[in-house]
Design an enzyme around this catalytic site. Structure first.
Site, mmCIF file in Angstrom:
data_model
loop_
_atom_site.group_PDB
_atom_site.id
_atom_site.type_symbol
_atom_site.label_atom_id
_atom_site.label_comp_id
_atom_site.label_asym_id
_atom_site.label_seq_id
_atom_site.Cartn_x
_atom_site.Cartn_y
_atom_site.Cartn_z
ATOM 1 N N GLY A 47 9.624 -1.211 -2.400
ATOM 2 C CA GLY A 47 9.864 0.634 -3.735
ATOM 3 C C GLY A 47 8.510 0.959 -3.622
ATOM 4 C CB CYS A 48 4.986 -0.706 -3.968
ATOM 5 S SG CYS A 48 5.844 -1.334 -5.207
#
Length: 163
Positions: A47-48
């Site tokens: 996600g990052c």
């Protein structure tokens, strides 16, 4: 510790940029400036890497046009990892990559995420904040600590445009 909120000052925390001997005081980064600070659970995590950091990089021009003079990303990773992650994502000149190796900033903001089962240790909850001269004007913390909704660049852009 309670989670930091709008109106609170940034903690007097030391982070590292680029290498372990390059200490940076977070308050110095934002002193006399308007900017954005966002935190992620881990560099190179899905996600990052796919959404959070790339969103701030791609929206850099919009964010600076809306008044951000500095944009910084922090994570509980070492300075070398943060530098490599920033390099891979072409963050140089757009987003400062700040390693919170001792969790001074994370703890000071009250944003410790228990990610021992998932990432091996305690991490930083996913968040974003608009900062004006060391004071938080908007604080966005993901409800579960790791989701991708209220801490995205698009949310911060709206907040900058309204302030």
């Amino acid at each position: 510790m309670t989670t930091a909120k709008a109106g609170d000052k940034l903690p007097d925390a030391t982070v590292y940029e680029g290498k372990p001997d390059n200490k940076v005081k977070v308050r110095d980064v934002f002193k006399g400036k308007k900017g954005v600070l966002f935190g992620v659970p881990g560099a190179f995590t899905p996600g990052c890497s796919k959404t959070h950091l790339p969103g701030y990089i791609s929206d850099y021009d919009k964010l600076t046009k809306a008044g951000a003079q500095v944009i910084a990303c922090t994570s509980v990773n070492d300075a070398f990892v943060m530098a490599a992650w920033g390099e891979q994502n072409k963050a140089d000149g757009k987003v400062l990559m700040l390693a919170d190796t001792q969790m001074e900033l994370t703890k000071g903001l009250g944003l410790t995420l228990d990610a021992e089962g998932m990432l091996g240790n305690k991490r930083c909850k996913r968040f974003s904040a608009v900062i004006e001269d060391d004071t938080i004007t908007h604080m966005n913390v993901e409800p579960d600590g790791s989701g991708l909704s209220c801490s995205l660049a698009s949310v911060v852009l709206e907040q900058l445009q309204k302030s």
